[in-house]
Design a protein around this motif. Structure first.
Motif, PDB file in Angstrom:
ATOM      1  N   GLY A 171       0.817  -1.207   0.000  1.00 49.12           N
ATOM      2  CA  GLY A 171       0.000   0.000   0.000  1.00 49.12           C
ATOM      3  C   GLY A 171       0.850   1.255   0.000  1.00 49.12           C
ATOM      4  O   GLY A 171       0.573   2.212  -0.732  1.00 49.12           O
ATOM      5  N   THR A 172       1.909   1.274   0.809  1.00 41.44           N
ATOM      6  CA  THR A 172       2.806   2.427   0.876  1.00 41.44           C
ATOM      7  C   THR A 172       3.457   2.691  -0.475  1.00 41.44           C
ATOM      8  O   THR A 172       3.471   3.826  -0.982  1.00 41.44           O
ATOM      9  CB  THR A 172       3.901   2.190   1.933  1.00 41.44           C
ATOM     10  OG1 THR A 172       3.301   1.969   3.209  1.00 41.44           O
ATOM     11  CG2 THR A 172       4.839   3.384   2.026  1.00 41.44           C
ATOM     12  N   VAL A 173       3.995   1.641  -1.077  1.00 39.05           N
ATOM     13  CA  VAL A 173       4.711   1.781  -2.347  1.00 39.05           C
ATOM     14  C   VAL A 173       3.771   2.189  -3.475  1.00 39.05           C
ATOM     15  O   VAL A 173       4.103   3.054  -4.299  1.00 39.05           O
ATOM     16  CB  VAL A 173       5.436   0.464  -2.686  1.00 39.05           C
ATOM     17  CG1 VAL A 173       5.867   0.434  -4.140  1.00 39.05           C
ATOM     18  CG2 VAL A 173       6.657   0.291  -1.792  1.00 39.05           C
ATOM     19  N   PHE A 174       2.580   1.603  -3.535  1.00 33.73           N
ATOM     20  CA  PHE A 174       1.651   1.917  -4.621  1.00 33.73           C
ATOM     21  C   PHE A 174       1.166   3.365  -4.554  1.00 33.73           C
ATOM     22  O   PHE A 174       1.004   4.024  -5.580  1.00 33.73           O
ATOM     23  CB  PHE A 174       0.463   0.959  -4.613  1.00 33.73           C
ATOM     24  CG  PHE A 174       0.788  -0.412  -5.114  1.00 33.73           C
ATOM     25  CD1 PHE A 174       1.829  -0.605  -6.010  1.00 33.73           C
ATOM     26  CD2 PHE A 174       0.070  -1.515  -4.700  1.00 33.73           C
ATOM     27  CE1 PHE A 174       2.146  -1.872  -6.483  1.00 33.73           C
ATOM     28  CE2 PHE A 174       0.372  -2.787  -5.175  1.00 33.73           C
ATOM     29  CZ  PHE A 174       1.416  -2.964  -6.066  1.00 33.73           C
ATOM     30  N   PHE A 303      -5.521  -0.662 -13.808  1.00 32.72           N
ATOM     31  CA  PHE A 303      -5.805  -1.687 -12.805  1.00 32.72           C
ATOM     32  C   PHE A 303      -5.191  -1.335 -11.452  1.00 32.72           C
ATOM     33  O   PHE A 303      -5.802  -1.554 -10.403  1.00 32.72           O
ATOM     34  CB  PHE A 303      -5.268  -3.046 -13.271  1.00 32.72           C
ATOM     35  CG  PHE A 303      -6.013  -3.634 -14.443  1.00 32.72           C
ATOM     36  CD1 PHE A 303      -7.315  -3.266 -14.711  1.00 32.72           C
ATOM     37  CD2 PHE A 303      -5.401  -4.554 -15.283  1.00 32.72           C
ATOM     38  CE1 PHE A 303      -8.008  -3.800 -15.801  1.00 32.72           C
ATOM     39  CE2 PHE A 303      -6.073  -5.096 -16.369  1.00 32.72           C
ATOM     40  CZ  PHE A 303      -7.383  -4.716 -16.618  1.00 32.72           C
ATOM     41  N   ILE A 304      -3.957  -0.807 -11.478  1.00 33.38           N
ATOM     42  CA  ILE A 304      -3.300  -0.435 -10.224  1.00 33.38           C
ATOM     43  C   ILE A 304      -4.083   0.679  -9.528  1.00 33.38           C
ATOM     44  O   ILE A 304      -4.323   0.637  -8.313  1.00 33.38           O
ATOM     45  CB  ILE A 304      -1.846   0.001 -10.484  1.00 33.38           C
ATOM     46  CG1 ILE A 304      -0.998  -1.220 -10.890  1.00 33.38           C
ATOM     47  CG2 ILE A 304      -1.246   0.672  -9.242  1.00 33.38           C
ATOM     48  CD1 ILE A 304       0.408  -0.874 -11.322  1.00 33.38           C
ATOM     49  N   GLY A 305      -4.486   1.685 -10.297  1.00 30.38           N
ATOM     50  CA  GLY A 305      -5.273   2.768  -9.717  1.00 30.38           C
ATOM     51  C   GLY A 305      -6.597   2.288  -9.159  1.00 30.38           C
ATOM     52  O   GLY A 305      -7.033   2.719  -8.087  1.00 30.38           O
ATOM     53  N   ALA A 306      -7.236   1.352  -9.874  1.00 31.95           N
ATOM     54  CA  ALA A 306      -8.527   0.834  -9.436  1.00 31.95           C
ATOM     55  C   ALA A 306      -8.413   0.014  -8.161  1.00 31.95           C
ATOM     56  O   ALA A 306      -9.416  -0.222  -7.475  1.00 31.95           O
ATOM     57  CB  ALA A 306      -9.150  -0.019 -10.541  1.00 31.95           C
ATOM     58  N   GLY A 307      -7.200  -0.407  -7.818  1.00 31.12           N
ATOM     59  CA  GLY A 307      -7.000  -1.181  -6.595  1.00 31.12           C
ATOM     60  C   GLY A 307      -6.659  -0.340  -5.386  1.00 31.12           C
ATOM     61  O   GLY A 307      -6.571  -0.852  -4.261  1.00 31.12           O
ATOM     62  N   LEU A 308      -6.450   0.969  -5.584  1.00 25.60           N
ATOM     63  CA  LEU A 308      -6.067   1.859  -4.475  1.00 25.60           C
ATOM     64  C   LEU A 308      -7.306   2.548  -3.902  1.00 25.60           C
ATOM     65  O   LEU A 308      -7.515   3.744  -4.087  1.00 25.60           O
ATOM     66  CB  LEU A 308      -5.057   2.902  -4.948  1.00 25.60           C
ATOM     67  CG  LEU A 308      -3.631   2.410  -5.133  1.00 25.60           C
ATOM     68  CD1 LEU A 308      -2.765   3.512  -5.719  1.00 25.60           C
ATOM     69  CD2 LEU A 308      -3.048   1.950  -3.810  1.00 25.60           C
ATOM     70  N   VAL A 313      -5.597   2.806   1.354  1.00 29.07           N
ATOM     71  CA  VAL A 313      -4.740   3.929   1.747  1.00 29.07           C
ATOM     72  C   VAL A 313      -4.750   4.110   3.257  1.00 29.07           C
ATOM     73  O   VAL A 313      -3.708   4.286   3.888  1.00 29.07           O
ATOM     74  CB  VAL A 313      -5.198   5.222   1.042  1.00 29.07           C
ATOM     75  CG1 VAL A 313      -4.395   6.415   1.536  1.00 29.07           C
ATOM     76  CG2 VAL A 313      -5.067   5.079  -0.466  1.00 29.07           C
ATOM     77  N   ARG A 314      -5.932   4.056   3.864  1.00 29.02           N
ATOM     78  CA  ARG A 314      -6.040   4.278   5.304  1.00 29.02           C
ATOM     79  C   ARG A 314      -5.461   3.126   6.121  1.00 29.02           C
ATOM     80  O   ARG A 314      -4.974   3.332   7.236  1.00 29.02           O
ATOM     81  CB  ARG A 314      -7.511   4.478   5.681  1.00 29.02           C
ATOM     82  CG  ARG A 314      -8.084   5.816   5.202  1.00 29.02           C
ATOM     83  CD  ARG A 314      -9.552   5.928   5.573  1.00 29.02           C
ATOM     84  NE  ARG A 314     -10.097   7.229   5.180  1.00 29.02           N
ATOM     85  CZ  ARG A 314     -11.391   7.546   5.263  1.00 29.02           C
ATOM     86  NH1 ARG A 314     -12.263   6.643   5.705  1.00 29.02           N
ATOM     87  NH2 ARG A 314     -11.799   8.742   4.892  1.00 29.02           N
ATOM     88  N   SER A 315      -5.530   1.912   5.594  1.00 30.37           N
ATOM     89  CA  SER A 315      -5.076   0.749   6.355  1.00 30.37           C
ATOM     90  C   SER A 315      -3.572   0.758   6.605  1.00 30.37           C
ATOM     91  O   SER A 315      -3.080   0.084   7.504  1.00 30.37           O
ATOM     92  CB  SER A 315      -5.454  -0.538   5.614  1.00 30.37           C
ATOM     93  OG  SER A 315      -4.720  -0.651   4.408  1.00 30.37           O
TER      94      SER A 315
END
Length: 345
Positions: A171-174, A303-308, A313-315
């Motif tokens: 999550g941090t890296v993405f 796809f990467i954006g749709a997974g964020l 982000v909060r987790s």
């Protein structure tokens, strides 16, 4: 159309509002159940295949989708994204010259080695200062030092990391990848970086290969060639770092994941360099494969954006972001200074 019983809405759209519920209520279309959310997803997917949607815009569309109605195909996109990225990277090799790639790799080797070991050392001490767990610290450091999510996915099993540590690190890296994709090209233009300089800077300072290629492609073809070559050479460091991780963390039976798709990239690059001289038809194959690769990259970023989603982000929490930002900014600033100094001693 007849309405079917509603299924549970994704976390990003769990509001009690009837407006959001309507996006996840299945309807029959040509005898098959489909939700409005799924229809929107497919329309955006088709839009990403058009020439008007650039990689940064595709990422933005995915982010908007994730923050509003949610991604209705989270499991499928998560499983498909790594394969699509690997195909895209191999396809880009059909547009590159082996001689130029070797030269670019040689120019970036010292900066690559220095930045990898410097990032791992800085991450160790910064992680202790922040009070983070060893696994999270090492995964974020490896993701920053080598190649983002790919490095984390490869190092995680070697480390014996739990799912929570992997999720926080990814999550941090993405999130930082998304910021870099939008931020780097304007910074490069503002600083009047050459194609060579920007490509090298992208490869060193941006985590994931997808964002490196996306940012470099937005800057220019030469920047794309330099960035892709240096980044893939950097990705090979997954192997020695994985072995080092197994020894330091005393994981004797760890399984090392080797990024074999890089061999496909090298083979495509060699084919593009030498085959046209002997097989005239090979000249047409290169541009066709590059077009497919760029389309694949655009879909990958969507796809990467749709997974964020907001929940992702909060987790992560505050401290992992602090560590990720500290490492990322340090690598970005130091590498930029070194690159500019080398160009203007």
């Amino acid at each position: 159309m007849p309405t079917l019983p509603a299924k549970a809405a994704p976390a990003a759209a769990s509001s009690n509002s009837s407006f959001f519920r309507s996006f996840h209520t299945p309807h029959l279309l040509w005898g098959r159940p489909i939700t409005v959310g799924q229809g929107v997803f497919h329309l955006l997917l088709l839009a990403c295949l058009t020439p008007w949607v650039t990689p940064p815009l595709a990422l933005a569309l995915g982010l908007v989708l994730a923050q509003t109605i949610g991604n209705p195909f989270v499991a499928q996109t998560k499983a498909f994204t790594p394969r699509l990225l690997q195909f895209s990277v191999v396809g880009l090799g059909f547009g590159m010259n082996a001689h130029a790639a070797v030269q670019a790799g040689q120019e970036g080797i010292l900066l690559t080695v220095g930045s990898i070991f410097g990032t791992l050392v800085l991450g160790f001490f910064a992680g202790k200062w922040l009070g983070l767990g060893r696994h999270v610290v090492h995964l974020i450091s490896c993701g920053t030092a080598i190649c983002g999510g790919s490095a984390i996915a490869a190092i995680g099993p070697v480390l014996g990391a739990e799912d929570d540590a992997l999720s926080v690190s990814l999550g941090t890296v993405f999130v930082l990848n998304a910021v870099a994709l939008f931020a780097f090209p304007p910074i490069g233009h503002a600083l009047h970086l050459s194609q060579q300089q920007f490509g090298l800077w992208c490869a060193i300072a941006i985590h994931d290969t997808s964002s490196v290629v996306g940012a470099a492609a937005a800057y220019g073809s030469q920047a794309l060639e330099v960035a892709t070559t240096v980044k893939l050479a950097r990705a090979l460091w997954i192997i020695p770092v994985a072995f080092g991780t197994a020894m330091v963390f005393k994981q004797k039976e760890a399984k090392i994941t080797i990024p074999y798709f890089i061999l496909g990239f090298i083979a495509a690059m060699v084919f593009n360099t030498y085959a046209p001289a002997y097989v005239p038809a090979a000249k047409a194959l290169g541009p066709f494969m590059v077009r497919l690769a760029k389309a694949g990259l655009t879909l990958t970023l969507f796809f990467i954006g749709a997974g964020l989603s907001v929940s992702v982000v909060r987790s992560v929490g505050g401290r992992p972001y602090v560590l990720g930002m500290l490492l990322w900014l340090t690598v970005s600033i130091v590498s930029l200074c070194v690159i500019c100094q080398a160009e203007h001693p």
